[in-house]
Enzyme design. Structure first.
Site, PDB file in Angstrom:
ATOM      1  N   LYS A   1       0.527  -1.007   0.156  1.00  0.00           N
ATOM      2  CA  LYS A   1      -0.046   0.402   0.146  1.00  0.00           C
ATOM      3  C   LYS A   1       1.437   1.005   0.002  1.00  0.00           C
ATOM      4  CE  LYS A   1      -2.839   2.809   3.007  1.00  0.00           C
ATOM      5  NZ  LYS A   1      -4.260   3.440   4.411  1.00  0.00           N
TER       6      LYS A   1
ATOM      7  N   GLY B   1      -8.383   9.707  10.529  1.00  0.00           N
ATOM      8  CA  GLY B   1      -7.955   9.148  11.680  1.00  0.00           C
ATOM      9  C   GLY B   1      -9.429  10.365  12.667  1.00  0.00           C
TER      10      GLY B   1
ATOM     11  N   ASN C   1      -8.597   0.898  10.382  1.00  0.00           N
ATOM     12  CA  ASN C   1      -8.460   0.985  11.745  1.00  0.00           C
ATOM     13  C   ASN C   1      -8.100   2.042  12.764  1.00  0.00           C
ATOM     14  OD1 ASN C   1      -4.021   1.447  11.667  1.00  0.00           O
ATOM     15  ND2 ASN C   1      -5.313   0.662  13.231  1.00  0.00           N
TER      16      ASN C   1
END
Length: 255
Positions: free
Chosen positions: A97, A158, A206
């Site tokens: 990635k 995030g 994530n």
């Protein structure tokens, strides 16, 4: 009806992809992977310690998973290329990635440098999945460069803001003949379902899993949401209407 996700000629068993950063422990990470059924798992190269079985994150990833190192920390194409080569030499395989992020405040990817890294690594036999801003022209350049997928951000990394790039992602889905994997900013299972309803091939999460109160159950919830969103996309979603429409007859009572 058959509905397989195929990337680089390989059938991917689950459209939910899981990142491995920020988990409180490797064992908790492993349990979340198992609960979600994730087939592709991303890992930062700096967390791979081939000299220690206890501290090596790879020892905690189920053997049936595809390990996809990312080039986290790369600020330009040359650094991303070097990280990818080191990852392969460390035994992580050919999946990579590409993340090229020179911006420390918003963590937005540099598309131009990402394209250059993709061109080099594809020629070296890597299966390249680049993380990018959702730009149609750049997505076409990545297609021409041989990328195995396009990974547009849903919103900044995030932030948990969801699919803020909704309209641009829809354009990529419609115009680019590659799997579109929505990556970054997905904070809730409903966000993951929304991305899949747009026609995304998969979703990578994530932070929202790793920092959850119960990462294992949260991983399972995201995986189920991805599956539900995919089914909704395939069968078609009801079109919004301006006027109300009764679901039951309003006439003919008591006959």
């Amino acid at each position: 009806m058959e509905d397989s996700l195929i990337i680089a000629g390989q059938t991917i068993k689950n459209r939910f992809l899981l990142g491995t950063g920020k988990f409180a422990s490797y064992s908790l990470m492993r349990d979340a992977i198992i609960a979600s059924g994730a087939h592709i798992v991303t890992v930062a190269l700096r967390r791979v310690d081939t000299q220690s079985s206890e501290d090596n994150i790879l020892e905690y990833i189920p053997k049936e998973c595809i390990i996809m190192p990312n080039t986290s920390g790369a600020r330009n194409a040359d650094e991303a290329i070097r990280i990818a080569r080191i990852a392969r030499a460390a035994g992580c395989g050919n999946w990579i990635k590409i993340e090229v992020i020179p911006d420390n405040k918003y963590l937005l990817p540099d598309n131009a440098q990402t394209i250059r890294a993709t061109e080099v690594l594809v020629k070296e036999g890597f299966i390249v999945m680049p993380y990018v801003n959702p730009d149609l022209a750049d997505a076409r350049r990545l297609l021409d460069a041989g990328a195995a997928s396009i990974m547009p951000l849903g919103s900044p990394i995030g932030t948990n803001k969801g699919v803020c790039m909704r309209e641009l992602i829809k354009i990529l889905v419609q115009e680019i003949k590659l799997p579109v994997v929505v990556d970054a900013g997905i904070g809730r299972p409903s966000h993951a379902a929304e991305a899949m309803e747009l026609g995304a091939a998969a979703v990578l999460v994530n932070t929202a899993v790793a920092t959850a109160e119960d990462p294992v159950l949260t991983a399972q919830a995201f995986s189920l949401a991805v599956e539900a969103g995919r089914i909704a996309y395939r069968v078609g979603i009801a079109v919004p209407k301006d006027n109300a429409e009764a679901s039951s007859p309003l006439t003919g009572f008591l006959r």
